[in-house]
Motif scaffolding. Sequence first.
Motif, PDB file in Angstrom:
ATOM      1  N   UNK A 153       0.831  -1.211   0.000  1.00 40.85           N
ATOM      2  CA  UNK A 153       0.000   0.000   0.000  1.00 40.85           C
ATOM      3  C   UNK A 153       0.863   1.258   0.000  1.00 40.85           C
ATOM      4  N   UNK A 154       1.886   1.282   0.846  1.00 44.36           N
ATOM      5  CA  UNK A 154       2.730   2.477   0.943  1.00 44.36           C
ATOM      6  C   UNK A 154       3.516   2.717  -0.347  1.00 44.36           C
ATOM      7  N   UNK A 155       4.020   1.667  -0.977  1.00 41.79           N
ATOM      8  CA  UNK A 155       4.768   1.860  -2.220  1.00 41.79           C
ATOM      9  C   UNK A 155       3.857   2.308  -3.348  1.00 41.79           C
ATOM     10  N   UNK A 156       2.635   1.754  -3.408  1.00 46.64           N
ATOM     11  CA  UNK A 156       1.676   2.209  -4.422  1.00 46.64           C
ATOM     12  C   UNK A 156       1.326   3.676  -4.221  1.00 46.64           C
ATOM     13  N   UNK A 157       1.115   4.052  -2.981  1.00 44.68           N
ATOM     14  CA  UNK A 157       0.792   5.445  -2.652  1.00 44.68           C
ATOM     15  C   UNK A 157       1.928   6.379  -3.069  1.00 44.68           C
ATOM     16  N   UNK A 158       3.161   5.967  -2.797  1.00 47.40           N
ATOM     17  CA  UNK A 158       4.319   6.788  -3.159  1.00 47.40           C
ATOM     18  C   UNK A 158       4.457   6.876  -4.675  1.00 47.40           C
ATOM     19  N   UNK A 159       4.228   5.774  -5.372  1.00 46.00           N
ATOM     20  CA  UNK A 159       4.347   5.783  -6.832  1.00 46.00           C
ATOM     21  C   UNK A 159       3.301   6.678  -7.479  1.00 46.00           C
ATOM     22  N   UNK A 160       2.067   6.606  -7.000  1.00 46.11           N
ATOM     23  CA  UNK A 160       1.014   7.415  -7.621  1.00 46.11           C
ATOM     24  C   UNK A 160       1.217   8.894  -7.356  1.00 46.11           C
ATOM     25  N   UNK A 161       1.855   9.235  -6.266  1.00 45.62           N
ATOM     26  CA  UNK A 161       2.109  10.639  -5.960  1.00 45.62           C
ATOM     27  C   UNK A 161       3.048  11.253  -6.993  1.00 45.62           C
ATOM     28  N   UNK A 162       3.989  10.451  -7.501  1.00 44.58           N
ATOM     29  CA  UNK A 162       4.991  10.990  -8.408  1.00 44.58           C
ATOM     30  C   UNK A 162       4.621  10.859  -9.876  1.00 44.58           C
ATOM     31  N   UNK A 163       3.547  10.149 -10.163  1.00 48.50           N
ATOM     32  CA  UNK A 163       3.121  10.063 -11.557  1.00 48.50           C
ATOM     33  C   UNK A 163       2.403  11.349 -11.913  1.00 48.50           C
ATOM     34  N   UNK A 164       2.776  11.900 -13.044  1.00 49.00           N
ATOM     35  CA  UNK A 164       2.155  13.148 -13.479  1.00 49.00           C
ATOM     36  C   UNK A 164       1.407  12.888 -14.768  1.00 49.00           C
ATOM     37  N   UNK A 165       0.163  13.286 -14.766  1.00 49.37           N
ATOM     38  CA  UNK A 165      -0.645  13.150 -15.968  1.00 49.37           C
ATOM     39  C   UNK A 165      -0.786  14.530 -16.587  1.00 49.37           C
ATOM     40  N   UNK A 166      -0.436  14.601 -17.848  1.00 51.89           N
ATOM     41  CA  UNK A 166      -0.491  15.884 -18.533  1.00 51.89           C
ATOM     42  C   UNK A 166      -1.616  15.819 -19.551  1.00 51.89           C
ATOM     43  N   UNK A 167      -2.507  16.753 -19.467  1.00 51.62           N
ATOM     44  CA  UNK A 167      -3.613  16.830 -20.408  1.00 51.62           C
ATOM     45  C   UNK A 167      -3.408  18.084 -21.254  1.00 51.62           C
ATOM     46  N   UNK A 168      -3.235  17.871 -22.538  1.00 52.20           N
ATOM     47  CA  UNK A 168      -3.030  19.005 -23.436  1.00 52.20           C
ATOM     48  C   UNK A 168      -4.182  19.039 -24.427  1.00 52.20           C
ATOM     49  N   UNK A 169      -4.864  20.133 -24.458  1.00 50.46           N
ATOM     50  CA  UNK A 169      -5.984  20.326 -25.380  1.00 50.46           C
ATOM     51  C   UNK A 169      -5.458  20.811 -26.727  1.00 50.46           C
ATOM     52  N   UNK A 170      -6.266  20.638 -27.771  1.00 53.80           N
ATOM     53  CA  UNK A 170      -5.850  21.081 -29.102  1.00 53.80           C
ATOM     54  C   UNK A 170      -5.651  22.588 -29.154  1.00 53.80           C
ATOM     55  N   UNK A 171      -6.357  23.317 -28.316  1.00 54.55           N
ATOM     56  CA  UNK A 171      -6.226  24.776 -28.313  1.00 54.55           C
ATOM     57  C   UNK A 171      -4.955  25.237 -27.605  1.00 54.55           C
ATOM     58  N   UNK A 172      -4.337  24.350 -26.878  1.00 59.51           N
ATOM     59  CA  UNK A 172      -3.134  24.698 -26.130  1.00 59.51           C
ATOM     60  C   UNK A 172      -2.014  25.069 -27.103  1.00 59.51           C
TER      61      UNK A 172
END
Length: 122
Positions: free
Chosen positions: A87-106
């Motif tokens: 649980x702790x390692x999953x929590x640490x991993x998800x904290x550092x994952x970054x999801x970038x959402x770029x729209x076509x207008x960006x």
Amino acid sequence: MLLWKTEIEDALEKGEMDNLPGRGRPLELEDMSHIPEELRMAYKILRNAACLPPEQKEGKEISRLTEMLDQCEDEQERVHQMQKLRFMTLKAQTRYQRHILIEQEDMYYPRLLERLNSLKKN
């Protein structure tokens, strides 16, 4: 010839600095280049007060749990500690994952597409 002395030079002459801790040893300078400049003083104050950032606390807890697992002989306790560690390692991993959402207008969208297409070609 120097006509004035600083307080430090005066204290040195009087021997007031002869018994300071660390005398004769090199200064231990810490590398804080990984910390943004505006946060360095706050991190230093917290560290001196024995407070750790959450990431470091988690890291220490994960290390502690790993060591406990190595020494654990009770199977039920071992399973419980493994679940906690997972649980702790999953929590640490998800904290550092970054999801970038770029729209076509960006404004970066065309540049990103160009870069991705050039990577596909190679």
